[in-house]
Design a protein around this motif. Structure first.
Motif, PDB file in Angstrom:
ATOM      1  N   TYR A  60       0.801  -1.225   0.000  1.00 24.12           N
ATOM      2  CA  TYR A  60       0.000   0.000   0.000  1.00 24.12           C
ATOM      3  C   TYR A  60       0.836   1.278   0.000  1.00 24.12           C
ATOM      4  N   VAL A  61       2.174   1.164   0.015  1.00 19.31           N
ATOM      5  CA  VAL A  61       3.005   2.377   0.022  1.00 19.31           C
ATOM      6  C   VAL A  61       3.735   2.578  -1.306  1.00 19.31           C
ATOM      7  N   LEU A  62       3.321   1.893  -2.349  1.00 18.31           N
ATOM      8  CA  LEU A  62       3.943   2.098  -3.653  1.00 18.31           C
ATOM      9  C   LEU A  62       3.769   3.560  -4.102  1.00 18.31           C
ATOM     10  N   GLY A  63       4.858   4.159  -4.539  1.00 20.06           N
ATOM     11  CA  GLY A  63       4.810   5.530  -5.026  1.00 20.06           C
ATOM     12  C   GLY A  63       4.863   6.581  -3.938  1.00 20.06           C
ATOM     13  N   LEU A  64       5.064   6.184  -2.680  1.00 25.91           N
ATOM     14  CA  LEU A  64       5.055   7.151  -1.572  1.00 25.91           C
ATOM     15  C   LEU A  64       6.444   7.384  -0.986  1.00 25.91           C
ATOM     16  N   GLN A  65       7.497   7.044  -1.731  1.00 22.68           N
ATOM     17  CA  GLN A  65       8.840   7.160  -1.167  1.00 22.68           C
ATOM     18  C   GLN A  65       9.197   8.583  -0.770  1.00 22.68           C
ATOM     19  N   ASP A  66       8.587   9.576  -1.412  1.00 22.26           N
ATOM     20  CA  ASP A  66       8.892  10.975  -1.076  1.00 22.26           C
ATOM     21  C   ASP A  66       8.074  11.484   0.103  1.00 22.26           C
ATOM     22  N   GLN A  67       7.105  10.694   0.571  1.00 18.87           N
ATOM     23  CA  GLN A  67       6.230  11.145   1.652  1.00 18.87           C
ATOM     24  C   GLN A  67       6.449  10.400   2.960  1.00 18.87           C
ATOM     25  N   LEU A  68       7.189   9.306   2.897  1.00 22.46           N
ATOM     26  CA  LEU A  68       7.430   8.508   4.101  1.00 22.46           C
ATOM     27  C   LEU A  68       8.755   8.886   4.735  1.00 22.46           C
ATOM     28  N   PRO A  69       8.994   8.497   5.976  1.00 23.69           N
ATOM     29  CA  PRO A  69      10.250   8.845   6.651  1.00 23.69           C
ATOM     30  C   PRO A  69      11.456   8.344   5.871  1.00 23.69           C
ATOM     31  N   PRO A  70      12.565   9.059   5.923  1.00 19.79           N
ATOM     32  CA  PRO A  70      13.771   8.633   5.185  1.00 19.79           C
ATOM     33  C   PRO A  70      14.317   7.300   5.681  1.00 19.79           C
ATOM     34  N   THR A  71      13.931   6.885   6.880  1.00 11.64           N
ATOM     35  CA  THR A  71      14.404   5.614   7.421  1.00 11.64           C
ATOM     36  C   THR A  71      13.668   4.422   6.816  1.00 11.64           C
ATOM     37  N   ALA A  72      12.603   4.657   6.073  1.00 14.43           N
ATOM     38  CA  ALA A  72      11.867   3.559   5.448  1.00 14.43           C
ATOM     39  C   ALA A  72      12.764   2.845   4.444  1.00 14.43           C
ATOM     40  N   ALA A  73      12.730   1.522   4.465  1.00 12.57           N
ATOM     41  CA  ALA A  73      13.588   0.734   3.576  1.00 12.57           C
ATOM     42  C   ALA A  73      13.273   1.047   2.119  1.00 12.57           C
ATOM     43  N   LYS A  74      14.301   1.282   1.331  1.00 11.15           N
ATOM     44  CA  LYS A  74      14.101   1.619  -0.087  1.00 11.15           C
ATOM     45  C   LYS A  74      13.550   0.439  -0.873  1.00 11.15           C
ATOM     46  N   SER A  75      13.874  -0.771  -0.447  1.00 20.68           N
ATOM     47  CA  SER A  75      13.431  -1.949  -1.196  1.00 20.68           C
ATOM     48  C   SER A  75      11.917  -2.101  -1.192  1.00 20.68           C
ATOM     49  N   ILE A  76      11.270  -1.531  -0.193  1.00 20.57           N
ATOM     50  CA  ILE A  76       9.826  -1.702  -0.080  1.00 20.57           C
ATOM     51  C   ILE A  76       9.088  -1.003  -1.219  1.00 20.57           C
ATOM     52  N   PHE A  77       9.739  -0.031  -1.851  1.00 22.23           N
ATOM     53  CA  PHE A  77       9.096   0.708  -2.941  1.00 22.23           C
ATOM     54  C   PHE A  77       9.314   0.049  -4.306  1.00 22.23           C
ATOM     55  N   ARG A  78      10.050  -1.066  -4.317  1.00 20.09           N
ATOM     56  CA  ARG A  78      10.308  -1.767  -5.571  1.00 20.09           C
ATOM     57  C   ARG A  78       9.481  -3.036  -5.712  1.00 20.09           C
ATOM     58  N   SER A  79       8.661  -3.324  -4.739  1.00 23.69           N
ATOM     59  CA  SER A  79       7.867  -4.551  -4.786  1.00 23.69           C
ATOM     60  C   SER A  79       6.382  -4.206  -4.723  1.00 23.69           C
ATOM     61  N   ASP A  80       5.573  -4.918  -5.507  1.00 24.98           N
ATOM     62  CA  ASP A  80       4.143  -4.641  -5.488  1.00 24.98           C
ATOM     63  C   ASP A  80       3.425  -5.385  -4.376  1.00 24.98           C
ATOM     64  N   HIS A  81       4.168  -6.188  -3.598  1.00 24.53           N
ATOM     65  CA  HIS A  81       3.574  -6.907  -2.478  1.00 24.53           C
ATOM     66  C   HIS A  81       4.488  -6.829  -1.251  1.00 24.53           C
ATOM     67  N   LEU A  82       3.882  -6.950  -0.084  1.00 23.67           N
ATOM     68  CA  LEU A  82       4.602  -6.981   1.182  1.00 23.67           C
ATOM     69  C   LEU A  82       4.546  -8.397   1.736  1.00 23.67           C
ATOM     70  N   GLU A  83       5.704  -8.992   1.997  1.00 20.57           N
ATOM     71  CA  GLU A  83       5.748 -10.327   2.576  1.00 20.57           C
ATOM     72  C   GLU A  83       5.663 -10.215   4.094  1.00 20.57           C
ATOM     73  N   LEU A  84       4.637 -10.822   4.670  1.00 20.22           N
ATOM     74  CA  LEU A  84       4.407 -10.754   6.115  1.00 20.22           C
ATOM     75  C   LEU A  84       4.411 -12.158   6.706  1.00 20.22           C
ATOM     76  N   ALA A  85       4.870 -12.251   7.944  1.00 21.83           N
ATOM     77  CA  ALA A  85       4.957 -13.556   8.600  1.00 21.83           C
ATOM     78  C   ALA A  85       4.737 -13.398  10.098  1.00 21.83           C
ATOM     79  N   ASP A  86       4.826 -14.507  10.800  1.00 18.75           N
ATOM     80  CA  ASP A  86       4.636 -14.594  12.245  1.00 18.75           C
ATOM     81  C   ASP A  86       5.555 -13.603  12.966  1.00 18.75           C
ATOM     82  N   ALA A  87       4.976 -12.742  13.801  1.00 17.47           N
ATOM     83  CA  ALA A  87       5.772 -11.733  14.507  1.00 17.47           C
ATOM     84  C   ALA A  87       6.688 -12.344  15.554  1.00 17.47           C
ATOM     85  N   GLY A  88       6.470 -13.620  15.901  1.00 20.63           N
ATOM     86  CA  GLY A  88       7.335 -14.281  16.869  1.00 20.63           C
ATOM     87  C   GLY A  88       8.771 -14.400  16.406  1.00 20.63           C
TER      88      GLY A  88
END
Length: 666
Positions: free
Chosen positions: A511-539
């Protein structure tokens, strides 16, 4: 007979996931696009549009396309859209795979196989697999009148799925969403009355400003954590303490627990929920006759398969894997009541849990997942980027800087602290671009992602890293010859093992595609190159969901943690939060505290014990054993008192049932 007793149980335990996986894999791995679900008619249930009064449906437009801004609008219901052609797209592949499975099973000449061999190698239910496959094939065909076609048609009905006609936008900011702020206000009034009752004092003597914000959380641990957590929450509910709670949070099995509590199954009563678990978890989730029976018979087939169909048809780039199958199996065990005809589709959407939070009637549940970030691209040199391959040194540097990004879900919002951005829960599952949800050509978006898929994500501990896998098997292989060398080698390589996932996690649209200029600079750059977010067990990061409860704005004053972790004696999950608290300057967190660990014996202690244990004869050894037993009985109380006094002197150590009192001020 002896071989049968030994081999057959062994095969059954291993054929269960294999045979069921084969039946579901043909219906899951081939899917590339998704579907929807139905709501029972004739029942009064708050619709999503009624829960948030300020949200208004968009006005119809003559024609709508997914534009770069991603702006959505409501369009007339249309039978024609740009979905993949069922004759050539993923549905064709799906039908072909299921048909191939049917043909393969039908090709076996069972009559030519000796009865004794069949009886020895295969369980009785294996003979029914061709029938199950044939039924699944019919259900997943997109032919008019098929189950899959019915699900997809209902997925495009805004009356059954009102969220598909609503505008979805990314909310950027670290403050709580407006719905949660309103919930806090309403819940405070209820917790004030509950606290007065719990403490046994008149309500008028309590100043609302003095009422603490109490949170309860449960650990990860799959079914063990779910059952243990249900019992713990039940005790708190019976004592009246649960009514004083504002937030609950969970990891893995504790997320399953919350999903059941806020459903028509749990009925917001832990006693009812516990009875449901007693009736449903006695059968293995992957036992084929039960699972396949639910997947091929109405109404449970539609209930369980709707999420798969919706994702496959609505998200052409979606990938399906083991987590999808796992989620369906969990839903078949947990979300299907004992009376299988009573399945309720309202339990399939997380946003529907808002109905239980109206007027602050119950605590707000928080569900957790993590994304593993390994920033290889950011560490590449210009030469490496040109050639597309990272050097070993670059990979090593990326591994050293990898971390887990936490994502929290509530009935109101999916949000990430690292990204400082979130979306409404009812919009999870649709693609986003430039901060706005994208719609299909008929003017509607896809329905909300179903809870069965989320159950799989929340509990996908099997997507852990190789380091986690080794920790699980280490106690089993500890006694093997040569273990010391193997252990030293793997321990030395732990920094590498912790970055490798043998099984790919599940994913949701980014859901953050195209928002690299609006999110904190600490946000991982790789997240803007993928159309999906891989999520898993928080444990994988922390087996206690402490971080979301420390989020600014929630103002948690008292945290009650029910830890049912398998490694509770070796992994100090409370102390893991120290770094989080220091980094964010959270005041009042007991830095350095954690579950007590047994002190390791020193070499002198070991030598002394060996010397005492030496005996010159069997009679002397027997006498020493008798003396030791008598000494243990005589001095057990004295030792316990001494241990208690020692723990008392250690002010920073938390016991297994301890209360730490601090302040949120310096």
């Amino acid at each position: 007979m002896i071989r049968r007793l030994i081999i057959r149980p062994w095969l059954q335990h291993r054929l269960v996931p294999l045979l069921l996986g084969s039946s579901l894999a043909y219906g899951a791995f081939a899917l590339k696009q998704p579907i929807a679900h139905d709501s029972k008619e004739g029942k009064q249930w708050p619709r999503t549009s009624q829960l948030i009064a300020k949200e208004q449906p968009l006005q119809p437009k003559a024609s709508v396309t997914g534009n770069p801004a991603g702006e959505e609008s409501l369009g007339p219901k249309s039978a024609s859209d740009n979905d993949a052609d069922p004759d050539t797209g993923p549905w064709a592949s799906l039908s072909e795979r299921v048909a191939n499975a049917c043909a393969a099973l039908a090709a076996i000449r069972w009559s030519r196989v000796g009865d004794d061999i069949v009886d020895l190698l295969l369980p009785d239910w294996a003979m029914d697999l061709p029938l199950y496959f044939t039924k699944l094939q019919r259900e997943l065909e997109m032919a008019p009148g098929s189950l899959a076609d019915e699900i997809w048609q209902e997925a495009q009905d805004p009356f059954l799925n009102p969220e598909i006609a609503r505008r979805a936008q990314v909310r950027i900011g670290n403050d709580l969403c407006d719905e949660e702020k309103l919930f806090q206000h309403r819940r405070k009034n209820r917790t004030a009355r509950a606290l007065a009752k719990y403490l046994g004092i008149p309500e008028e003597q309590i100043d609302p400003s003095d009422v603490p914000t109490i949170a309860m959380c449960g650990s990860g641990g799959g079914l063990r954590a779910m059952v243990a957590g249900t019992s713990s929450y039940l005790s708190a509910q019976e004592a009246g303490l649960y009514d004083c709670v504002t937030y609950t949070a969970g990891v893995s099995g504790s997320c399953w627990l919350q999903a059941l509590y806020y459903s028509t199954i749990g009925k917001q009563d832990f006693g009812t929920l516990l009875n449901h678990l007693k009736r449903r978890i006695g059968t293995h989730i992957a036992y084929p006759p039960t699972a396949l029976g639910l997947l091929t018979a109405a109404p449970t087939n539609k209930f369980l398969l709707s999420g798969i169909v919706e994702r496959a048809r609505g998200d052409p780039t979606a990938e399906f894997g083991l987590v999808d199958v796992y989620g369906i199996l969990l839903a078949a065990r947990l979300l299907v009541p004992r009376g299988e005809l009573d399945v309720d589709s309202r339990n399939l959407k997380l946003s529907n849990q808002q109905a239980y939070l109206q007027d602050g009637a119950h605590p707000l549940p928080i569900y957790t997942a993590v994304r593993h970030e390994i920033p290889i691209e950011e560490k590449k040199s210009s030469n490496e980027k040109d050639h597309g391959e990272a050097s070993p040194a670059t990979k090593e540097k990326a591994k050293q800087e990898a971390w887990f990004q936490w994502f929290e879900s509530t009935p109101y919002e999916l949000w990430s602290e690292e990204l400082g951005a979130g979306i409404p829960s009812w919009s999870v599952g649709r693609p986003f671009h430039n901060g706005v949800g994208v719609v299909r050509e008929n003017g509607y978006s896809v329905p909300e992602l179903r809870v069965p898929f989320m159950l799989g994500i929340w509990g996908s501990a099997f997507c852990a890293t190789l380091s986690h896998y080794y920790k699980e098997i280490r106690p089993v292989i500890k006694g093997l010859v040569g273990f010391g060398g193997i252990n030293d080698l793997l321990t030395e390589k732990d920094d590498e093992l912790v970055k490798v996932h043998p099984i790919e996690p599940a994913s949701i649209p980014n859901y953050v595609l195209g928002l690299q200029d609006q999110l904190p600079p600490t946000a991982a750059k790789s997240i803007f190159r993928s159309d999906h977010l891989e999520l898993a067990d928080a444990g994988m990061s922390n087996n206690l969901p402490i971080y979301p409860l420390l989020r600014p704005g929630r103002g948690v004053d008292i945290l009650i943690a029910f830890d049912a972790s398998a490694d509770i004696k070796t992994e100090n999950w409370l102390s893991v939060a120290d770094g989080y608290a220091r980094q964010r300057g959270i005041k009042g967190w007991p830095l350095g505290a954690g579950w007590p660990k047994a002190a390791a014996p020193t070499s002198s202690d070991t030598a002394e014990q060996l010397e005492v244990a030496e005996s010159a004869s069997l009679q002397q050894a027997a006498a020493k054993i008798a003396d030791a037993r008598e000494e243990r009985r005589t001095f057990s109380t004295r030792k316990a008192d001494a241990r208690a006094e020692e723990d008392k002197d250690n002010n920073n150590a938390l016991g297994y049932c301890n209360i730490w009192v601090g302040t949120t001020l310096e």
